[in-house]
Design a protein around this motif. Structure first.
Motif, mmCIF file in Angstrom:
data_model
loop_
_atom_site.group_PDB
_atom_site.id
_atom_site.type_symbol
_atom_site.label_atom_id
_atom_site.label_comp_id
_atom_site.label_asym_id
_atom_site.label_seq_id
_atom_site.Cartn_x
_atom_site.Cartn_y
_atom_site.Cartn_z
ATOM 1 N N ASP A 126 0.877 -1.176 0.000
ATOM 2 C CA ASP A 126 0.000 0.000 0.000
ATOM 3 C C ASP A 126 0.907 1.216 0.000
ATOM 4 O O ASP A 126 2.136 1.091 0.112
ATOM 5 C CB ASP A 126 -0.910 -0.017 1.240
ATOM 6 C CG ASP A 126 -2.153 0.865 1.079
ATOM 7 O OD1 ASP A 126 -2.173 1.661 0.115
ATOM 8 O OD2 ASP A 126 -3.079 0.766 1.912
ATOM 9 N N TRP A 127 0.318 2.389 -0.114
ATOM 10 C CA TRP A 127 1.132 3.588 -0.068
ATOM 11 C C TRP A 127 1.909 3.647 1.248
ATOM 12 O O TRP A 127 1.335 3.601 2.335
ATOM 13 C CB TRP A 127 0.243 4.822 -0.205
ATOM 14 C CG TRP A 127 1.014 6.102 -0.125
ATOM 15 C CD1 TRP A 127 1.657 6.748 -1.125
ATOM 16 C CD2 TRP A 127 1.257 6.872 1.060
ATOM 17 N NE1 TRP A 127 2.278 7.876 -0.670
ATOM 18 C CE2 TRP A 127 2.048 7.983 0.679
ATOM 19 C CE3 TRP A 127 0.877 6.727 2.404
ATOM 20 C CZ2 TRP A 127 2.473 8.943 1.589
ATOM 21 C CZ3 TRP A 127 1.299 7.691 3.306
ATOM 22 C CH2 TRP A 127 2.091 8.784 2.905
ATOM 23 N N GLY A 128 3.250 3.682 1.152
ATOM 24 C CA GLY A 128 4.077 3.785 2.349
ATOM 25 C C GLY A 128 4.290 2.496 3.094
ATOM 26 O O GLY A 128 4.869 2.507 4.186
ATOM 27 N N VAL A 129 3.868 1.357 2.546
ATOM 28 C CA VAL A 129 4.045 0.062 3.212
ATOM 29 C C VAL A 129 4.719 -0.897 2.233
ATOM 30 O O VAL A 129 4.193 -1.161 1.139
ATOM 31 C CB VAL A 129 2.700 -0.535 3.678
ATOM 32 C CG1 VAL A 129 2.952 -1.836 4.440
ATOM 33 C CG2 VAL A 129 1.942 0.459 4.543
ATOM 34 N N VAL A 130 5.892 -1.416 2.618
ATOM 35 C CA VAL A 130 6.701 -2.242 1.722
ATOM 36 C C VAL A 130 6.983 -3.591 2.368
ATOM 37 O O VAL A 130 7.301 -3.677 3.562
ATOM 38 C CB VAL A 130 8.038 -1.546 1.393
ATOM 39 C CG1 VAL A 130 8.855 -2.384 0.419
ATOM 40 C CG2 VAL A 130 7.797 -0.163 0.831
ATOM 41 N N GLU A 131 6.899 -4.647 1.556
ATOM 42 C CA GLU A 131 7.261 -5.999 1.986
ATOM 43 C C GLU A 131 8.473 -6.447 1.172
ATOM 44 O O GLU A 131 8.449 -6.432 -0.058
ATOM 45 C CB GLU A 131 6.098 -6.959 1.746
ATOM 46 C CG GLU A 131 6.438 -8.419 2.056
ATOM 47 C CD GLU A 131 5.380 -9.374 1.515
ATOM 48 O OE1 GLU A 131 4.821 -10.140 2.321
ATOM 49 O OE2 GLU A 131 5.121 -9.345 0.281
ATOM 50 N N VAL A 132 9.539 -6.852 1.862
ATOM 51 C CA VAL A 132 10.738 -7.361 1.205
ATOM 52 C C VAL A 132 10.870 -8.847 1.562
ATOM 53 O O VAL A 132 10.930 -9.202 2.742
ATOM 54 C CB VAL A 132 12.000 -6.593 1.646
ATOM 55 C CG1 VAL A 132 13.222 -7.102 0.876
ATOM 56 C CG2 VAL A 132 11.822 -5.095 1.425
ATOM 57 N N VAL A 133 10.916 -9.694 0.541
ATOM 58 C CA VAL A 133 10.951 -11.137 0.733
ATOM 59 C C VAL A 133 12.341 -11.664 0.380
ATOM 60 O O VAL A 133 12.852 -11.397 -0.720
ATOM 61 C CB VAL A 133 9.899 -11.840 -0.151
ATOM 62 C CG1 VAL A 133 9.910 -13.347 0.103
ATOM 63 C CG2 VAL A 133 8.510 -11.267 0.104
ATOM 64 N N TYR A 134 12.941 -12.400 1.324
ATOM 65 C CA TYR A 134 14.289 -12.929 1.136
ATOM 66 C C TYR A 134 14.266 -14.425 0.810
ATOM 67 O O TYR A 134 13.280 -15.118 1.069
ATOM 68 C CB TYR A 134 15.124 -12.692 2.391
ATOM 69 C CG TYR A 134 15.576 -11.254 2.539
ATOM 70 C CD1 TYR A 134 16.799 -10.827 2.046
ATOM 71 C CD2 TYR A 134 14.760 -10.313 3.170
ATOM 72 C CE1 TYR A 134 17.213 -9.503 2.167
ATOM 73 C CE2 TYR A 134 15.168 -8.981 3.298
ATOM 74 C CZ TYR A 134 16.401 -8.592 2.800
ATOM 75 O OH TYR A 134 16.793 -7.283 2.915
ATOM 76 N N SER A 135 15.389 -14.908 0.278
ATOM 77 C CA SER A 135 15.476 -16.293 -0.176
ATOM 78 C C SER A 135 15.387 -17.306 0.958
ATOM 79 O O SER A 135 15.068 -18.475 0.725
ATOM 80 C CB SER A 135 16.786 -16.508 -0.944
ATOM 81 O OG SER A 135 17.910 -16.157 -0.140
ATOM 82 N N ASN A 136 15.656 -16.882 2.202
ATOM 83 C CA ASN A 136 15.549 -17.802 3.345
ATOM 84 C C ASN A 136 14.159 -17.776 3.977
ATOM 85 O O ASN A 136 13.941 -18.350 5.050
ATOM 86 C CB ASN A 136 16.605 -17.490 4.400
ATOM 87 C CG ASN A 136 16.484 -16.078 4.971
ATOM 88 O OD1 ASN A 136 15.599 -15.310 4.570
ATOM 89 N ND2 ASN A 136 17.351 -15.742 5.908
ATOM 90 N N GLY A 137 13.220 -17.121 3.325
ATOM 91 C CA GLY A 137 11.843 -17.095 3.813
ATOM 92 C C GLY A 137 11.508 -15.940 4.723
ATOM 93 O O GLY A 137 10.332 -15.712 5.034
#
Length: 332
Positions: free
Chosen positions: A291-302
């Motif tokens: 959403d605006w101003g909300v970020v999800e970063v997904v890494y290879s280890n889960g």
């Protein structure tokens, strides 16, 4: 990162940097400092620059060794101490021919190795690429890049760590750390978002550090950005109060006194370590704008890091992400 360790300090007689400044205890004192830090697991990077030469000295002759413009003039610029334009503190800076720079670096690598030093950080050389129109030493930008690659290879052969400041891609194979990684876009109006493309490419392959946090106007937002981008924090500090630099060419370091920043340094490290220690060797697989101003970063280890730049709390999978904060999810 230790700047100003050589003869004449930060704006001394580079590229003629030896001997080590006597104020530091000379070569012996520098090695002792390196060993004390090594006992704590901290490498001592010596800052070097193979692009700029400060004035003329025994190992650099501007007319012979400096880069020439298309008009066959020696390329140079002057750093002014604006409070006093007639001051002797004004400094003429030349640009070193890349072939000359490569030769100097090879000799430096031998000397660093003999001293027992194992880590260097290279400034402008990693990001500035110039052609040279010297009649006897003409180089295209492609040839300059080849010389800088030789320079980096010579250092890497002798030393454990060779860090560069925002290096161009051709230097990546020789780079063990990257400093002052870009954290913002150009802010041009056609850019709708700042996307950490370099960080997505490099995370898990090389450690990279954000520009000094003590020179950012919004430290809380900057911490969140470093967490989102997987960038380690850095601070540029001095052992003496900043006001002593007011009438020097280092007056841009206007908030560098360690005693003023030590608590902030510790708290920043502790807060960021909560997140980044869990993804240090993982690659970034996805970056999703929830959403605006909300970020999800997904890494290879889960592991997933959710960053909330808003001032109000938001919900993520039945969990609350506080305003101007982050949480971790997933993983083992």
């Amino acid at each position: 990162m230790f700047t100003g360790w050589g003869k004449g300090g930060q704006n001394g007689s580079n590229p003629d940097k030896f001997p080590v400044g006597k104020e530091l205890g000379g070569e012996k004192g520098l090695v002792e400092l390196k060993n004390r830090l090594a006992d704590k697991g901290v490498p001592l990077f010596l800052y070097n620059d193979y692009t700029n030469a400060y004035g003329s000295n025994g190992n650099f002759r501007p007319n012979a060794d400096g880069i020439r413009t298309a008009g066959n003039e020696v390329l140079q610029e002057t750093y002014y101490l604006w409070v006093d334009q007639e001051s002797s503190s004004d400094l003429t800076v030349y640009f070193i021919n890349p072939k000359v720079a490569s030769s100097i670096a090879a000799k430096d690598a031998e000397r660093f190795g003999n001293m027992g030093m194992d880590s260097v950080a290279i400034g402008k050389t990693g990001r500035l690429l110039l052609s040279d129109h010297h009649p006897q030493k003409r180089l295209s930008r492609k040839q300059s890049a080849e010389e800088y690659a030789k320079l980096a290879g010579a250092l890497r052969e002798k030393l454990d760590n060779v860090g560069f400041y925002t290096p161009n891609e051709y230097l990546w194979p020789y780079t063990t750390q990257m400093f002052e990684m870009p954290m913002y876009s150009s802010q041009y109006m056609f850019a709708t978002d700042t996307v950490p493309f370099l960080q997505i490419v490099l995370h898990g392959s090389v450690d990279y550090f954000a520009p000094p946090a003590n020179y950012n106007a919004n430290p809380k937002e900057y911490l969140l950005r470093m967490v989102e981008y997987g960038a380690y924090p850095s601070f540029k500090v001095t052992s003496e109060p900043s006001w002593k630099l007011k009438y020097t060419l280092s007056n841009y370091m206007f908030t560098s006194y360690y005693e003023d920043w030590k608590e902030e340094i510790v708290s920043t490290y502790e807060r960021m370590n909560e997140a980044l220690r869990q993804v240090q060797d993982a690659t970034i697989e996805q970056r999703n704008m929830l959403d605006w101003g909300v970020v999800e970063v997904v890494y290879s280890n889960g592991v997933k890091i959710i960053v909330n730049y808003r001032t109000k709390d938001v919900q993520y999978e039945n969990r609350t992400v506080p305003g101007m904060d982050f949480i971790l999810a997933g993983g083992e």
